[in-house]
Design a protein around this motif. Structure first.
Motif, short mmCIF file in Angstrom:
data_model
loop_
_atom_site.label_atom_id
_atom_site.label_comp_id
_atom_site.label_asym_id
_atom_site.label_seq_id
_atom_site.Cartn_x
_atom_site.Cartn_y
_atom_site.Cartn_z
N VAL A 1 110.12 49.53 3.05
CA VAL A 1 108.75 49.09 3.65
C VAL A 1 109.03 48.84 5.20
N GLU A 2 108.26 49.29 5.89
CA GLU A 2 108.18 49.33 7.28
C GLU A 2 106.77 48.60 8.00
N VAL A 3 107.04 48.06 9.05
CA VAL A 3 105.85 47.36 9.81
C VAL A 3 105.59 48.38 11.25
N GLU A 4 104.21 48.43 11.09
CA GLU A 4 103.47 49.14 12.19
C GLU A 4 102.14 48.35 12.22
N PRO A 5 101.94 47.54 13.24
CA PRO A 5 100.44 46.90 13.24
C PRO A 5 99.37 47.62 13.63
N ASP A 6 99.57 48.66 14.39
CA ASP A 6 98.44 49.80 14.95
C ASP A 6 98.21 50.73 13.90
N PRO A 7 97.03 50.87 13.34
CA PRO A 7 96.86 51.86 12.30
C PRO A 7 97.30 53.28 12.67
N GLU A 8 96.55 53.74 13.84
CA GLU A 8 96.68 55.10 14.12
C GLU A 8 98.40 55.61 14.53
N ARG A 9 99.21 54.47 14.94
CA ARG A 9 100.94 54.61 14.87
C ARG A 9 101.42 54.67 13.73
N ALA A 10 100.85 53.70 12.76
CA ALA A 10 101.23 53.97 11.27
C ALA A 10 101.09 55.23 10.70
N LEU A 11 100.00 55.88 10.80
CA LEU A 11 99.58 57.11 10.25
C LEU A 11 100.47 57.96 11.01
N ASP A 12 100.59 57.96 12.20
CA ASP A 12 101.67 59.00 12.87
C ASP A 12 102.91 58.67 12.08
N ARG A 13 103.40 57.78 11.86
CA ARG A 13 104.89 57.51 11.42
C ARG A 13 105.08 57.81 10.08
N ALA A 14 104.12 58.16 9.36
CA ALA A 14 104.19 58.42 8.09
C ALA A 14 104.31 59.92 7.88
N ASP A 15 105.21 60.36 6.79
CA ASP A 15 105.49 61.80 6.39
C ASP A 15 104.53 62.11 5.52
N SER A 16 103.98 63.30 5.43
CA SER A 16 102.98 63.82 4.49
C SER A 16 103.89 64.03 3.32
N PRO A 17 103.23 63.84 2.01
CA PRO A 17 101.82 63.18 1.78
C PRO A 17 101.61 61.77 2.08
N VAL A 18 100.54 61.53 2.58
CA VAL A 18 100.30 60.01 3.00
C VAL A 18 99.04 59.69 1.96
N LEU A 19 99.15 58.27 1.46
CA LEU A 19 97.80 57.81 0.94
C LEU A 19 97.48 56.60 2.08
N VAL A 20 96.57 56.60 2.62
CA VAL A 20 95.79 55.40 3.41
C VAL A 20 95.01 54.68 2.62
N THR A 21 95.09 53.53 2.40
CA THR A 21 94.28 52.66 1.36
C THR A 21 94.48 51.11 1.82
N GLY A 22 93.71 50.33 0.86
CA GLY A 22 93.93 49.06 0.81
C GLY A 22 92.62 48.39 1.52
N SER A 23 92.06 49.21 2.31
CA SER A 23 90.94 48.38 3.08
C SER A 23 90.02 49.43 3.62
N LEU A 24 88.83 49.38 3.48
CA LEU A 24 87.58 50.37 4.13
C LEU A 24 87.67 50.16 5.82
N TYR A 25 88.24 48.84 6.17
CA TYR A 25 88.29 48.67 7.69
C TYR A 25 89.25 49.55 8.06
N LEU A 26 90.36 49.62 7.23
CA LEU A 26 91.43 50.78 7.88
C LEU A 26 90.85 52.02 8.03
N ILE A 27 90.26 52.54 6.90
CA ILE A 27 89.56 53.76 6.96
C ILE A 27 88.76 54.03 8.24
N SER A 28 87.78 53.02 8.36
CA SER A 28 86.98 53.07 9.62
C SER A 28 87.78 53.19 10.89
#
Length: 174
Positions: free
Chosen positions: A130-157
């Protein structure tokens, strides 16, 4: 995209919802307050979109995550998640651990979002890493593919509307 003739519950399962044989038509009629004639098509970006090996899905309750898990083509995702404080985070995280063993906890810009560090603490028992990255864009940048972005439509937005990171025109359609 919902196929014509599909049956869908509009609303949260715990609300009882509204059953519709053609959800596009039912949604449009409810919005307009009148019946429609002809064909109706609806697109719900962020509900389940595949972009390359990555999946963007706003599953934000245990029932939504169960639905999502049944449709994922694999179980080795890096999960990037934000969950709202009024949701059952423990149940959501327990289920999301079936999608991948690593989670990057982030926080959408919604005032109701759990802080990323709090989400990470809750995720600890369910994930190997488990890692912590408060900023969604940086969190996505840190993730190696394949990535599942989920948990909140606000995050997707946050990642789509504000950052224009998700190429919806390349997304899978049902």
């Amino acid at each position: 995209m919902v196929s014509p003739g599909a049956t869908l519950i509009v609303g949260e399962p715990e609300w009882g919802g509204t059953y519709a044989d053609d959800v596009g038509r039912a949604a449009a009629e409810a919005f307009l307050g009148r019946e429609l004639e002809g064909d109706v098509e609806i697109s719900l970006p962020g509900r389940f979109d595949v972009v390359g090996d990555d999946v963007f899905a706003g599953a934000h309750n245990p029932a939504g995550v169960e639905w999502l898990l049944q449709r994922l083509p694999r179980n080795d995702y890096v999960v990037v998640a934000s969950i709202l404080a009024d949701k059952d985070a423990e149940a959501i995280l327990r289920l999301l651990a079936r999608a991948g063993r690593k989670l990057i906890a982030t926080s959408s810009r919604s005032a109701r979002a759990l802080p990323a560090d709090e989400l990470a603490r809750a995720a600890g028992p369910f994930f190997d890493s488990v890692e912590v990255e408060p900023d969604p864009e940086r969190a996505l940048d840190r993730a190696d593919s394949p990535v599942l972005v989920t948990g909140s439509l606000y995050l997707i937005s946050d990642l789509n509307v504000r950052l224009q990171r998700i190429p919806w025109e390349n997304s899978a359609r049902s």
